[in-house]
Design a protein around this motif. Structure first.
Motif, PDB file in Angstrom:
ATOM      1  N   PRO A  56      28.078   8.228 -24.169  1.00 58.84           N
ATOM      2  CA  PRO A  56      27.817   8.347 -22.726  1.00 58.84           C
ATOM      3  C   PRO A  56      27.397   7.004 -22.138  1.00 58.84           C
ATOM      4  CG  PRO A  56      26.725  10.102 -23.955  1.00 58.84           C
ATOM      5  CD  PRO A  56      27.217   9.117 -24.970  1.00 58.84           C
ATOM      6  N   LEU A  57      27.919   6.714 -20.964  1.00 57.90           N
ATOM      7  CA  LEU A  57      27.579   5.471 -20.259  1.00 57.90           C
ATOM      8  C   LEU A  57      26.257   5.621 -19.523  1.00 57.90           C
ATOM      9  CD1 LEU A  57      31.125   4.782 -18.787  1.00 57.90           C
ATOM     10  CD2 LEU A  57      30.054   3.546 -20.668  1.00 57.90           C
ATOM     11  N   PRO A  58      25.498   4.542 -19.365  1.00 56.27           N
ATOM     12  CA  PRO A  58      25.657   3.254 -20.050  1.00 56.27           C
ATOM     13  C   PRO A  58      25.103   3.324 -21.471  1.00 56.27           C
ATOM     14  CG  PRO A  58      23.726   3.168 -18.660  1.00 56.27           C
ATOM     15  CD  PRO A  58      24.334   4.533 -18.453  1.00 56.27           C
ATOM     16  N   PHE A  59      25.558   2.413 -22.323  1.00 58.26           N
ATOM     17  CA  PHE A  59      25.025   2.371 -23.681  1.00 58.26           C
ATOM     18  C   PHE A  59      25.079   0.939 -24.206  1.00 58.26           C
ATOM     19  CE2 PHE A  59      29.542   2.740 -24.518  1.00 58.26           C
ATOM     20  CZ  PHE A  59      29.746   2.009 -25.685  1.00 58.26           C
ATOM     21  N   THR A  60      24.291   0.714 -25.244  1.00 57.85           N
ATOM     22  CA  THR A  60      24.275  -0.583 -25.929  1.00 57.85           C
ATOM     23  C   THR A  60      24.946  -0.416 -27.280  1.00 57.85           C
ATOM     24  OG1 THR A  60      22.275  -1.378 -24.838  1.00 57.85           O
ATOM     25  CG2 THR A  60      22.781  -2.326 -26.980  1.00 57.85           C
ATOM     26  N   PRO A  61      26.010  -1.162 -27.566  1.00 59.00           N
ATOM     27  CA  PRO A  61      26.689  -1.010 -28.854  1.00 59.00           C
ATOM     28  C   PRO A  61      25.866  -1.580 -30.003  1.00 59.00           C
ATOM     29  CG  PRO A  61      27.644  -2.824 -27.623  1.00 59.00           C
ATOM     30  CD  PRO A  61      26.641  -2.183 -26.709  1.00 59.00           C
ATOM     31  N   GLY A  62      26.341  -1.317 -31.210  1.00 56.55           N
ATOM     32  CA  GLY A  62      25.677  -1.828 -32.410  1.00 56.55           C
ATOM     33  C   GLY A  62      24.988  -0.723 -33.171  1.00 56.55           C
ATOM     34  N   SER A  63      25.502  -0.391 -34.353  1.00 59.25           N
ATOM     35  CA  SER A  63      24.924   0.709 -35.126  1.00 59.25           C
ATOM     36  C   SER A  63      24.091   0.244 -36.311  1.00 59.25           C
ATOM     37  CB  SER A  63      26.039   1.639 -35.629  1.00 59.25           C
ATOM     38  OG  SER A  63      26.953   0.921 -36.431  1.00 59.25           O
ATOM     39  N   GLU A  64      24.199  -1.024 -36.703  1.00 57.88           N
ATOM     40  CA  GLU A  64      23.441  -1.528 -37.846  1.00 57.88           C
ATOM     41  C   GLU A  64      22.548  -2.683 -37.418  1.00 57.88           C
ATOM     42  OE1 GLU A  64      25.989  -1.861 -41.604  1.00 57.88           O
ATOM     43  OE2 GLU A  64      27.427  -1.976 -39.958  1.00 57.88           O
ATOM     44  N   PHE A  65      21.319  -2.672 -37.890  1.00 60.56           N
ATOM     45  CA  PHE A  65      20.382  -3.723 -37.483  1.00 60.56           C
ATOM     46  C   PHE A  65      19.324  -3.941 -38.552  1.00 60.56           C
ATOM     47  CE2 PHE A  65      18.654   0.303 -36.079  1.00 60.56           C
ATOM     48  CZ  PHE A  65      17.315   0.222 -36.418  1.00 60.56           C
ATOM     49  N   ALA A  66      18.666  -5.076 -38.443  1.00 60.30           N
ATOM     50  CA  ALA A  66      17.497  -5.387 -39.273  1.00 60.30           C
ATOM     51  C   ALA A  66      16.457  -6.004 -38.367  1.00 60.30           C
ATOM     52  CB  ALA A  66      17.873  -6.349 -40.388  1.00 60.30           C
ATOM     53  N   GLY A  67      15.188  -5.707 -38.635  1.00 61.37           N
ATOM     54  CA  GLY A  67      14.141  -6.249 -37.790  1.00 61.37           C
ATOM     55  C   GLY A  67      12.758  -5.978 -38.332  1.00 61.37           C
ATOM     56  N   ILE A  68      11.794  -6.039 -37.436  1.00 63.31           N
ATOM     57  CA  ILE A  68      10.378  -5.881 -37.778  1.00 63.31           C
ATOM     58  C   ILE A  68       9.798  -4.736 -36.944  1.00 63.31           C
ATOM     59  CG2 ILE A  68       8.106  -6.998 -37.752  1.00 63.31           C
ATOM     60  CD1 ILE A  68       9.951  -8.243 -39.761  1.00 63.31           C
ATOM     61  N   VAL A  69       9.033  -3.874 -37.575  1.00 63.73           N
ATOM     62  CA  VAL A  69       8.394  -2.779 -36.836  1.00 63.73           C
ATOM     63  C   VAL A  69       7.454  -3.359 -35.787  1.00 63.73           C
ATOM     64  CG1 VAL A  69       6.801  -0.825 -36.980  1.00 63.73           C
ATOM     65  CG2 VAL A  69       8.593  -1.118 -38.712  1.00 63.73           C
ATOM     66  N   ASP A  70       7.673  -2.962 -34.536  1.00 62.52           N
ATOM     67  CA  ASP A  70       6.803  -3.374 -33.435  1.00 62.52           C
ATOM     68  C   ASP A  70       5.648  -2.385 -33.277  1.00 62.52           C
ATOM     69  OD1 ASP A  70       6.191  -4.942 -30.970  1.00 62.52           O
ATOM     70  OD2 ASP A  70       6.718  -3.053 -29.973  1.00 62.52           O
ATOM     71  N   GLU A  71       5.981  -1.110 -33.296  1.00 64.29           N
ATOM     72  CA  GLU A  71       4.960  -0.062 -33.155  1.00 64.29           C
ATOM     73  C   GLU A  71       5.562   1.265 -33.589  1.00 64.29           C
ATOM     74  OE1 GLU A  71       1.973   1.851 -29.722  1.00 64.29           O
ATOM     75  OE2 GLU A  71       3.421   0.265 -29.209  1.00 64.29           O
ATOM     76  N   ALA A  72       4.731   2.121 -34.178  1.00 62.88           N
ATOM     77  CA  ALA A  72       5.173   3.451 -34.589  1.00 62.88           C
ATOM     78  C   ALA A  72       4.362   4.504 -33.850  1.00 62.88           C
ATOM     79  CB  ALA A  72       5.014   3.626 -36.099  1.00 62.88           C
ATOM     80  N   ALA A  73       4.969   5.654 -33.601  1.00 64.21           N
ATOM     81  CA  ALA A  73       4.256   6.764 -32.962  1.00 64.21           C
ATOM     82  C   ALA A  73       3.111   7.219 -33.860  1.00 64.21           C
ATOM     83  CB  ALA A  73       5.225   7.911 -32.690  1.00 64.21           C
ATOM     84  N   ALA A  74       2.131   7.868 -33.257  1.00 62.07           N
ATOM     85  CA  ALA A  74       0.925   8.252 -33.984  1.00 62.07           C
ATOM     86  C   ALA A  74       1.216   9.175 -35.163  1.00 62.07           C
ATOM     87  CB  ALA A  74      -0.057   8.925 -33.025  1.00 62.07           C
ATOM     88  N   ASP A  75       2.296   9.964 -35.084  1.00 63.56           N
ATOM     89  CA  ASP A  75       2.602  10.915 -36.158  1.00 63.56           C
ATOM     90  C   ASP A  75       3.498  10.323 -37.251  1.00 63.56           C
ATOM     91  OD1 ASP A  75       4.771  10.714 -34.439  1.00 63.56           O
ATOM     92  OD2 ASP A  75       5.427  12.778 -34.785  1.00 63.56           O
ATOM     93  N   VAL A  76       3.776   9.039 -37.171  1.00 65.67           N
ATOM     94  CA  VAL A  76       4.655   8.390 -38.153  1.00 65.67           C
ATOM     95  C   VAL A  76       3.820   7.584 -39.147  1.00 65.67           C
ATOM     96  CG1 VAL A  76       6.452   6.654 -38.490  1.00 65.67           C
ATOM     97  CG2 VAL A  76       6.622   8.274 -36.590  1.00 65.67           C
ATOM     98  N   LYS A  77       4.066   7.800 -40.415  1.00 64.55           N
ATOM     99  CA  LYS A  77       3.385   7.061 -41.473  1.00 64.55           C
ATOM    100  C   LYS A  77       4.365   6.087 -42.133  1.00 64.55           C
ATOM    101  CE  LYS A  77      -0.044   9.834 -40.665  1.00 64.55           C
ATOM    102  NZ  LYS A  77      -1.159   9.361 -39.809  1.00 64.55           N
ATOM    103  N   ASP A  78       3.841   5.154 -42.889  1.00 62.73           N
ATOM    104  CA  ASP A  78       4.624   4.246 -43.737  1.00 62.73           C
ATOM    105  C   ASP A  78       5.394   3.165 -42.981  1.00 62.73           C
ATOM    106  OD1 ASP A  78       3.798   5.750 -45.972  1.00 62.73           O
ATOM    107  OD2 ASP A  78       5.477   7.133 -45.717  1.00 62.73           O
ATOM    108  N   PHE A  79       5.214   3.057 -41.667  1.00 65.64           N
ATOM    109  CA  PHE A  79       5.895   2.004 -40.912  1.00 65.64           C
ATOM    110  C   PHE A  79       4.885   1.252 -40.053  1.00 65.64           C
ATOM    111  CE2 PHE A  79       9.598   4.793 -41.754  1.00 65.64           C
ATOM    112  CZ  PHE A  79      10.432   3.861 -42.342  1.00 65.64           C
ATOM    113  N   ALA A  80       4.010   0.521 -40.717  1.00 68.74           N
ATOM    114  CA  ALA A  80       2.998  -0.253 -40.008  1.00 68.74           C
ATOM    115  C   ALA A  80       3.650  -1.407 -39.263  1.00 68.74           C
ATOM    116  CB  ALA A  80       1.971  -0.797 -40.999  1.00 68.74           C
ATOM    117  N   PRO A  81       3.050  -1.839 -38.152  1.00 71.65           N
ATOM    118  CA  PRO A  81       3.592  -3.009 -37.439  1.00 71.65           C
ATOM    119  C   PRO A  81       3.753  -4.196 -38.383  1.00 71.65           C
ATOM    120  CG  PRO A  81       1.933  -1.926 -36.098  1.00 71.65           C
ATOM    121  CD  PRO A  81       1.892  -1.243 -37.446  1.00 71.65           C
TER     122      PRO A  81
END
Length: 325
Positions: A56-81
């Motif tokens: 659906p438009l609009p969208f940003t292409p790109g399905s594969e990525f690598a990066g650094i965790v910026d922030e995780a939701a309160a209910d998410v574990k194991d992905f610290a900033p």
């Protein structure tokens, strides 16, 4: 933040980078600051609205990525900033930030650079799943890889060798054959020549290929299936040629061969345990440096158009990557 934004299906040259709102967190989600994203054949089709499903438009292409965790939701574990991660999604990778479900992220194995992580997931997950789970490739069997020098093909070459197969790389140029052989292929052949099937027959002692890994499609697929070994398996990965072949059903009967589809988008939903096993094996190979993923060429974010163009040329070797961070 900056993101490639497809507001109308169009040629990639007409798609801009725009300022958009940074994605907000919600339950179960992780926001990632993207360092690198890969450009694949499917991305090129999606931008033009030519893929079998339309984003659906609009969208940003790109399905594969690598990066650094910026922030995780309160209910998410194991992905610290600050945790380095790699992920695969439907779209959104060509941007400075992305929010994804925690289940779509994996902690990057130590020593893996972002450019390698971004180029790794789709190609190598597809290759190992296809060859082991679908194709049941056995040690000592012959694997024929069509389009062996592209990102999808070179992954199959490397994984096939790790599984103990004899790998024949089918490509369109001598440069590509040398590239595939340098990354593990035992032999190469020119599929643009009229006698390539005779050459394949000679290379396989008259038996044909036990497994055919096919991301190309078109007439090449039909010709390859005619050269399959008895009880051979032809793995349908994609149609980079732009043409979907029509196979006459008498051919599988006469050849005793099986035609098997491989759809990466459905693996996680339909076979999550198999997917996790495949990823675990890939991460083991990565950590041991048994597998060193092939990165084709790395482009700056502002040069993303060139990455797409390079991906579609016959001279493309490996996977194209855009550095964002």
């Amino acid at each position: 933040m900056k993101a490639v934004l497809v507001e109308n299906y169009d040629n990639i040259g007409n798609i801009p980078i725009k300022e958009v709102a940074r994605p907000e967190l919600s339950a179960g989600m992780v926001r990632v600051r993207i360092q690198a994203a890969a450009v694949g054949f499917v991305d090129g089709l999606k931008v033009q609205g030519l893929y079998q499903t339309k984003d659906p438009l609009p969208f940003t292409p790109g399905s594969e990525f690598a990066g650094i965790v910026d922030e995780a939701a309160a209910d998410v574990k194991d992905f610290a900033p600050g945790t380095p991660v790699i992920g695969m999604v439907i779209n959104g990778g060509l941007a400075e930030y992305i929010c994804v479900p925690a289940g779509d992220l994996f902690v990057t194995p130590k020593g893996i650079e972002p450019e390698v992580g971004a180029s790794f997931f789709a190609n190598y997950l597809t290759a190992l799943y296809a060859l082991s789970a679908r194709g049941k490739l056995q040690r000592g069997e012959t694997l024929l890889v069509l389009g062996a020098a592209g990102g999808v093909g070179i992954a199959a070459v490397q994984v096939g060798k790790l599984l103990g197969a004899r790998v024949i790389a089918a490509t369109s140029t001598e440069e590509k054959r040398k590239f595939a052989i340098n990354h593990g292929a035992d032999a190469g052949l020119d599929y643009t020549g009229e006698g390539w099937r005779d050459e394949l027959k000679e290379l396989t002692g008259g038996q044909g290929a036990d497994v055919i890994y096919d991301p190309v499609g078109g007439d090449l697929s039909l010709q390859a299936f005619r050269s399959i070994a008895w009880n051979g398996r032809h793995l349908v990965i994609g149609f980079a040629s732009g043409t979907i072949p029509a196979l006459r059903f008498n051919l599988p009967l006469l050849k005793g061969g099986a035609l098997l589809g491989v759809d990466l988008a459905q693996i996680g939903r339909r076979e999550p345990e198999v997917r996790d096993q495949v990823i675990a094996q890939l991460f083991t190979w990565l950590s041991e440096k048994t597998l060193v993923p092939v990165v084709g060429k790395v482009f700056a974010f502002e040069e993303f158009h060139e990455a797409f163009k390079a991906m579609t040329t016959r001279s493309a070797l490996g996977k194209m990557v855009v550095r964002i961070g």
